[in-house]
Write a protein that holds these residues in place. Structure first.
Motif: not given
Length: 546
Positions: A60-65, A69-70, A75-77, A212-218
């Motif tokens: 979603p565009l709302a995460v820009r900026g 990390l939240q 979440v998006k449909s 955090e994203v790299i730690l989560d995903k790999i």
């Protein structure tokens, strides 16, 4: 197709009203310029359609900026194309739909239907990638098979799918968070359990989130670090900051079936040089002698000793690198005596270890030549009167085993200088390295046979990189280069910076310090050093008399 595209195509056809015209009154020639323009416009149209479809499958565009990390904010449909397939026909029909399925992390493309769907028990839902359906790449056979299964390929049914943080890749999440004008973080280096980034200044406000994203995903990554400065200190390692994960920098990594254990915070390791390590390992012949001046933890030394049975003199000034090298010799079960390690400055290593080994090998070669001459002389002396030397009667007779060993060629040798920022500056230490050797009188052939081939790495600007590097090397050696030198590109380091390798074989004039310096010659001069020293000196003297 929108009005703009239709109008553009109409203008193209109007510009070229004669699609066919006569040629030589016998044949027709097609003017294919409008067709080329049509193909271009059509391809652009497909690209625009794909981009608009892909926007639905991004966070979603709302995460820009976002800087903290939240995960719940992702979440998006979305509605994606799909169709129902009887469960009993899934196996037989997958040839038609499997290439088109939607592939997202954590999402099953063959899904269960909702509870209120009347076909829940008998059918499964196949989720398709909208981009693949709109590219026009489906064969006629695929279209027919899909239509028999109930899919309208031109206007497929849409099904709502709920996506979350777990369904986006590392690149998807970071791209969605960074401002649109900031270049995305698309790559990093992984060494064992450590992910190493080199973030640009504009991405630094988001560095903890990226970690955090790299730690989560790999799953294999336990530590994420960011490089803080250039590799410009004495020991070739850089300062780093921990972005996420464990504060543990001791790691193991594998390269070409060799294991390397190292402290990433104290030594230099670059996985992007893996191809170069393999290249040199394959290039060096078996049982060669190798002098690794800046060996690090052993990325050249270990495979050369392990795979090519080379004798490697491996040196590094960094105590941490030297300790890792010694440990890696044990980890890889290197045979005793195949790696001789040292912890010296590069200059001291060249002037002591390399010099002493060259003198030792030169003596062995001279002694071997003497034994050969003595063996040959015994074949023609001390023959009693009236008797005939059997060797002279049959000149093709094979030598004895002992004679064969005495004339065996010396093993080739190589110098590896992998310190791109400074290695060229150490080349001057080869000038006159053997000038005080007492074994050299009338032994030029033996000297040539033991002199090593040098592989020296250096950084060079992208423009005129060959010329610039050659000039620096000649200035360091203070003499022209031999005619058989070679310069090649190893890898691109930065937009205007290349890593290069210059290679050449050391020659007698250099190591004896008898050649005139490049300062007194044309600095672009390249000399054929295969000519014997005495002959070249004689020619110089004759020219002086003219």
């Amino acid at each position: 197709m929108n009005f703009k595209v239709i109008k553009t195509l109409a203008d193209i056809l109007k510009e070229s009203s004669h699609l066919l015209y006569r040629f030589d009154r016998k044949s027709l020639k097609i003017d294919d310029r409008p067709l080329s323009k049509f193909r271009y416009i059509y391809s652009r149209m497909l690209e625009e359609m794909s981009e608009s479809v892909a926007k639905d499958l991004t966070p979603p565009l709302a995460v820009r900026g976002m800087t903290q990390l939240q995960r719940e904010a992702f979440v998006k449909s979305v509605k994606v194309p799909g169709f129902k397939v009887p469960k009993k026909e899934i196996g037989n029909s997958q040839k038609a739909w499997k290439p088109l399925v939607l592939k997202l992390p954590g999402l099953k493309p063959v899904a269960e239907l909702s509870d209120n769907d009347p076909h829940k028990d008998s059918h499964s839902l196949i989720l398709l990638d909208p981009e693949k359906l709109t590219t026009g790449s489906l064969s006629q056979q695929q279209v027919e098979m899909l239509e028999r299964l109930g899919l309208n390929t031109k206007k497929p049914d849409k099904f709502e799918v709920k996506l979350g943080y777990e369904n986006w890749s590392v690149a998807d999440v970071i791209r969605a968070v960074l401002p649109s004008e900031v270049e995305n973080v698309t790559s990093f280096t992984q060494v064992g359990h450590i992910a190493h980034l080199n973030l640009k200044p504009e991405t630094l406000p988001y560095k903890e989130l990226i970690g955090e994203v790299i730690l989560d995903k790999i799953p294999s990554v336990k530590t994420v670090v960011n490089k803080l400065n250039m590799i410009d200190n004495t020991y070739r390692n850089f300062s780093m900051e921990l972005l996420a994960g464990e504060d543990n920098f001791i790691t193991q990594t594998k390269e070409h079936n060799c294991v390397f254990e190292l402290d990433f915070s104290k030594v230099y390791w670059n996985s992007r040089l893996s191809t170069e390590h393999q290249r040199i390992t394959e290039l060096v012949p078996k049982e060669s002698v190798v002098y690794d001046v800046f060996a690090g933890v052993g990325p050249f030394a270990i495979p050369l000793a392990k795979k090519k049975c080379c004798i490697v003199y491996a040196n590094d000034l960094n105590p941490a690198s030297h300790a890792s090298l010694v440990n890696n010799v044990k980890l890889n079960n290197i045979k005793t005596g195949h790696i001789i390690d040292s912890n010296l400055d590069g200059k001291d290593f060249i002037l002591t270890v390399i010099r002493e080994d060259l003198e030792k090998r030169l003596k062995q070669q001279i002694d071997s030549s003497v034994l050969t001459q003595k063996s040959d002389s015994t074949d023609v002396t001390d023959v009693p009167n009236g008797e005939t030397n059997s060797q002279s009667e049959d000149s093709t007779q094979k030598p004895t085993q002992g004679h064969k060993q005495s004339t065996q060629a010396v093993n080739p040798s190589f110098v590896i200088m992998n310190l791109p920022a400074m290695a060229v500056e150490f080349l001057c230490n080869f000038r006159g390295i053997l000038k005080n050797c007492s074994l050299l009188e009338n032994n030029e052939t033996a000297l040539r046979s033991v002199l090593p081939h040098v592989y020296c790495y250096a950084f060079s600007p992208k423009r005129d990189m060959d010329t610039e590097l050659r000039k620096r090397v000649m200035e360091a050696l203070d003499c022209p280069l031999p005619s058989d030198f070679n310069v090649r590109l190893v890898r691109n380091v930065a937009p205007n910076k290349e890593m290069m390798c210059i290679s050449f074989k050391l020659w007698p004039e250099l190591v004896l310090d008898v050649q005139e310096s490049a300062k007194r010659n044309n600095e672009d001069e390249i000399v054929d050093f295969d000519e014997p020293i005495g002959k070249r000196q004689k020619l110089v003297k004759e020219s002086d008399l003219l």
